[in-house]
Design an enzyme around this catalytic site. Sequence first.
Site, PDB file in Angstrom:
ATOM      1  N   PRO A  83       0.799  -1.230   0.000  1.00 26.24           N
ATOM      2  CA  PRO A  83       0.000   0.000   0.000  1.00 26.24           C
ATOM      3  C   PRO A  83       0.827   1.274   0.000  1.00 26.24           C
ATOM      4  O   PRO A  83       1.844   1.389   0.693  1.00 26.24           O
ATOM      5  CB  PRO A  83      -0.824  -0.133   1.288  1.00 26.24           C
ATOM      6  CG  PRO A  83      -0.985  -1.609   1.471  1.00 26.24           C
ATOM      7  CD  PRO A  83       0.328  -2.200   1.017  1.00 26.24           C
ATOM      8  N   CYS A  84       0.347   2.260  -0.772  1.00 26.95           N
ATOM      9  CA  CYS A  84       1.058   3.522  -0.967  1.00 26.95           C
ATOM     10  C   CYS A  84       0.735   4.625   0.041  1.00 26.95           C
ATOM     11  O   CYS A  84       1.594   5.478   0.308  1.00 26.95           O
ATOM     12  CB  CYS A  84       0.780   4.059  -2.371  1.00 26.95           C
ATOM     13  SG  CYS A  84       1.269   2.930  -3.689  1.00 26.95           S
ATOM     14  N   PRO A  85      -0.503   4.690   0.603  1.00 28.79           N
ATOM     15  CA  PRO A  85      -0.856   5.841   1.447  1.00 28.79           C
ATOM     16  C   PRO A  85       0.107   6.154   2.587  1.00 28.79           C
ATOM     17  O   PRO A  85       0.268   7.336   2.921  1.00 28.79           O
ATOM     18  CB  PRO A  85      -2.248   5.455   1.974  1.00 28.79           C
ATOM     19  CG  PRO A  85      -2.836   4.613   0.890  1.00 28.79           C
ATOM     20  CD  PRO A  85      -1.666   3.803   0.380  1.00 28.79           C
ATOM     21  N   PRO A  86       0.779   5.172   3.220  1.00 26.87           N
ATOM     22  CA  PRO A  86       1.690   5.536   4.303  1.00 26.87           C
ATOM     23  C   PRO A  86       2.821   6.467   3.875  1.00 26.87           C
ATOM     24  O   PRO A  86       3.416   7.155   4.707  1.00 26.87           O
ATOM     25  CB  PRO A  86       2.248   4.191   4.767  1.00 26.87           C
ATOM     26  CG  PRO A  86       1.190   3.203   4.404  1.00 26.87           C
ATOM     27  CD  PRO A  86       0.630   3.704   3.113  1.00 26.87           C
ATOM     28  N   PHE A  87       3.121   6.513   2.559  1.00 31.62           N
ATOM     29  CA  PHE A  87       4.259   7.295   2.075  1.00 31.62           C
ATOM     30  C   PHE A  87       3.857   8.387   1.093  1.00 31.62           C
ATOM     31  O   PHE A  87       4.700   9.151   0.644  1.00 31.62           O
ATOM     32  CB  PHE A  87       5.268   6.363   1.394  1.00 31.62           C
ATOM     33  CG  PHE A  87       5.611   5.162   2.209  1.00 31.62           C
ATOM     34  CD1 PHE A  87       6.431   5.262   3.318  1.00 31.62           C
ATOM     35  CD2 PHE A  87       5.095   3.905   1.894  1.00 31.62           C
ATOM     36  CE1 PHE A  87       6.743   4.161   4.091  1.00 31.62           C
ATOM     37  CE2 PHE A  87       5.395   2.791   2.652  1.00 31.62           C
ATOM     38  CZ  PHE A  87       6.222   2.914   3.758  1.00 31.62           C
TER      39      PHE A  87
END
Length: 430
Positions: A83-87
């Site tokens: 998943p991309c949202p953390p970064f």
Amino acid sequence: MSREEPGKRPTVVEICAGAGGQSLGLERAGFDHELAIELDPSAAATLKHNRPDWDVRVGDVADLNVWNPDDHPDVDLLAGGVPCPPFSIAGKQLGANDERDLFAWAVELCGQMQPKALLLENVRGLSSNRFAAYRQHVLDQLHEYGYIGEWKLLHASDFRVPQLRPRFVLVALRREHAEYFSWPERSAIDAPTVGEALKDLMAAGGWEGAEDWAKSADDIAPTIVGGSKKHGGADLGPTRAKRRWAELGVDGLGVADEAPGPGWVPAANAPGPKLTTEMVARLQGWAGDSEWEFTGRKTARYRQVGNAFPPPVAEAVGRAILQALHKQGPRRVLLESVKSSHDPVYTLLRQSERQLTSEQIIAKLAKAGTQMTMSELERHLGHLGRDFELDVVERKSGELAYGIGGFKAFVGQQDHQRHDLFAQHRSRIS
């Protein structure tokens, strides 16, 4: 049958597989899928629809009830688009504190499974200074597990995909293979423009203006944003992206059900036609209509497409990994990634046997050739404290001294906050 037998295709286990962008690219590169795991049922359904003979599991990739990593001890490649949202720069960049963060867990998984190679891709935000220590920690862990890891920012347009789409990619290989790995070079042929890529699809409904539209859509697309379940329906991204789409003659305020028909004219203030999901897929690197069929309702299909790793980029990286696994091509002198520091403050504190004051940190960095002001150090320490526990003690002089404690990220701990947060937010995680 031995895995080393000539003619046998290498195998891959793919985590967070999505709807198959990376899957298709790796398949083209020469890998066979042992297993693919995906949380979103709609994306998993598309993957299974296109590859019915694959073992596709639906559920939390970190749940042993969904799959057991120990069942795949000899896999050649572990790959995934975690998943991309953390970064993401567009988000809060919570990193290790985000329940969706599976990057560190995937590195631990690599240590457990011991594949010959690891491939993980994510958004450009992971390359920022905010995550310098996070990246260094990843390289350190991989080194402890026997791998040489490298980061690289790749642009999809360099591989003939008609959009910018920068992706930050990590490749790690065992030392015996790492010396044969080289990042794929950009294509000698430029990526097509939006108009060149979509002219036939835009004209498919009989619209007479398709030819002129294609001539005016004379550049590559901005990065396509798939969005998440937390935010509305399908559209082509934030305000800045919509402005860029408008310059290309595209209405970014939604996705159309079909191409424009005969006599079509844009609505008032609309810069041009909307794209269909099939058109967006073409801009993501799916070359032909019959190549891959996306299932589900329009918004679900659009998210599947928009969140994908473009197949041509995955194929190029996959071929580079495969060449290294076969020990083909020129050998190179390995640059030990762990010796090049992404975050000198993190590296210094980790190597120090005791806590250091701010002045001591700055002095030691200067002695090693890195100049840093007090305000820059404070910013570094702030970033570190978001992903790591900081050991802070007060000296008799009243000065604070700092050390590096535990990594906050989820790496499989049974008591990690990720479990409760994931269960709480699962319905809107994508």
